[in-house]
Design a protein around this motif. Structure first.
Motif, PDB file in Angstrom:
ATOM      1  N   ASP A 274      33.839  -1.834  -7.355  1.00  0.00           N
ATOM      2  CA  ASP A 274      34.199  -2.134  -8.747  1.00  0.00           C
ATOM      3  C   ASP A 274      34.596  -0.860  -9.508  1.00  0.00           C
TER       4      ASP A 274
ATOM      5  N   ARG B 110      30.005 -12.860 -10.925  1.00  0.00           N
ATOM      6  CA  ARG B 110      29.350 -11.613 -11.314  1.00  0.00           C
ATOM      7  C   ARG B 110      29.761 -11.135 -12.712  1.00  0.00           C
TER       8      ARG B 110
ATOM      9  N   HIS C  27      27.738  -7.823 -13.891  1.00  0.00           N
ATOM     10  CA  HIS C  27      26.443  -7.773 -13.212  1.00  0.00           C
ATOM     11  C   HIS C  27      26.671  -7.528 -11.721  1.00  0.00           C
ATOM     12  N   SER C  28      25.586  -7.165 -11.028  1.00  0.00           N
ATOM     13  CA  SER C  28      25.629  -6.963  -9.571  1.00  0.00           C
ATOM     14  C   SER C  28      26.809  -6.084  -9.174  1.00  0.00           C
ATOM     15  N   LEU C  29      26.958  -4.982  -9.875  1.00  0.00           N
ATOM     16  CA  LEU C  29      28.108  -4.108  -9.634  1.00  0.00           C
ATOM     17  C   LEU C  29      28.068  -3.505  -8.241  1.00  0.00           C
ATOM     18  N   LYS C  30      29.262  -3.328  -7.672  1.00  0.00           N
ATOM     19  CA  LYS C  30      29.426  -2.786  -6.329  1.00  0.00           C
ATOM     20  C   LYS C  30      30.280  -1.520  -6.408  1.00  0.00           C
TER      21      LYS C  30
ATOM     22  N   GLN D 174      24.321   2.560 -10.936  1.00  0.00           N
ATOM     23  CA  GLN D 174      24.031   2.371  -9.523  1.00  0.00           C
ATOM     24  C   GLN D 174      24.443   0.971  -9.076  1.00  0.00           C
ATOM     25  N   ALA D 175      24.712   0.844  -7.812  1.00  0.00           N
ATOM     26  CA  ALA D 175      25.048  -0.467  -7.251  1.00  0.00           C
ATOM     27  C   ALA D 175      23.939  -1.466  -7.583  1.00  0.00           C
ATOM     28  N   GLY D 176      24.359  -2.665  -7.983  1.00  0.00           N
ATOM     29  CA  GLY D 176      23.408  -3.687  -8.403  1.00  0.00           C
ATOM     30  C   GLY D 176      23.150  -3.701  -9.890  1.00  0.00           C
ATOM     31  N   GLY D 177      23.626  -2.677 -10.580  1.00  0.00           N
ATOM     32  CA  GLY D 177      23.410  -2.571 -12.017  1.00  0.00           C
ATOM     33  C   GLY D 177      24.408  -3.378 -12.826  1.00  0.00           C
ATOM     34  N   SER D 178      24.302  -3.227 -14.150  1.00  0.00           N
ATOM     35  CA  SER D 178      25.143  -3.987 -15.074  1.00  0.00           C
ATOM     36  C   SER D 178      25.759  -3.062 -16.113  1.00  0.00           C
TER      37      SER D 178
ATOM     38  N   SER E  29      26.742   4.199  -4.773  1.00  0.00           N
ATOM     39  CA  SER E  29      26.050   3.417  -3.730  1.00  0.00           C
ATOM     40  C   SER E  29      24.652   3.944  -3.476  1.00  0.00           C
TER      41      SER E  29
END
Length: 124
Positions: free
Chosen positions: A89, A66, A83-86, A13-17, A124
């Motif tokens: 990415d 990131r 980190h902080s995946l969008k 999910q977005a925000g994950g690593s 997202s």
């Protein structure tokens, strides 16, 4: 003669690593630079991050702050901690190794090898 084996991709999910790994093996004399590239759907392959044998790093603007690239020279392995995946990415991530290795012609030479790619999908 030389194989690059990538692992660590997946759905997040977005925000994950995520942490990607790429190990080079086979007929290798020396690995100099190691790099991660990304190919988003419908787009060309772009450099995400690179690291020299001595540890000097460079990043695409989109990755700065990131992503962290690192390597283990003893294992000829490169890592990409993300980190902080969008959602942007998302793509297939490929590693590339450059150095003195046996070429496809069976000669020792300064060549590049690519991994087979690992899919990263950020929802997202």
């Amino acid at each position: 003669q030389v194989r690059l084996a990538e692992s660590g991709g997946g759905l997040v999910q977005a925000g994950g690593s995520l942490r990607l790994s790429c190990a080079a093996s086979g007929a290798i004399s020396r690995v100099d630079d190691m790099m991660w590239y990304r190919q988003a759907p419908g787009k060309g392959r772009e450099l995400v991050a690179g690291i020299t044998k001595g540890g000097t790093t460079n990043y695409a603007d989109s990755a700065k702050g990131r992503f962290t690239i690192s390597r283990d020279n003893a294992k000829n392995t490169v890592y990409l901690q993300m980190h902080s995946l969008k959602p942007e990415d998302t793509g297939v991530y490929y590693c590339k190794a450059r150095g003195r290795m046996m070429s496809s012609l069976g000669l020792w030479d300064d060549v590049d090898y690519w991994g087979q790619g690992t899919q990263v999908t950020v929802s997202s």
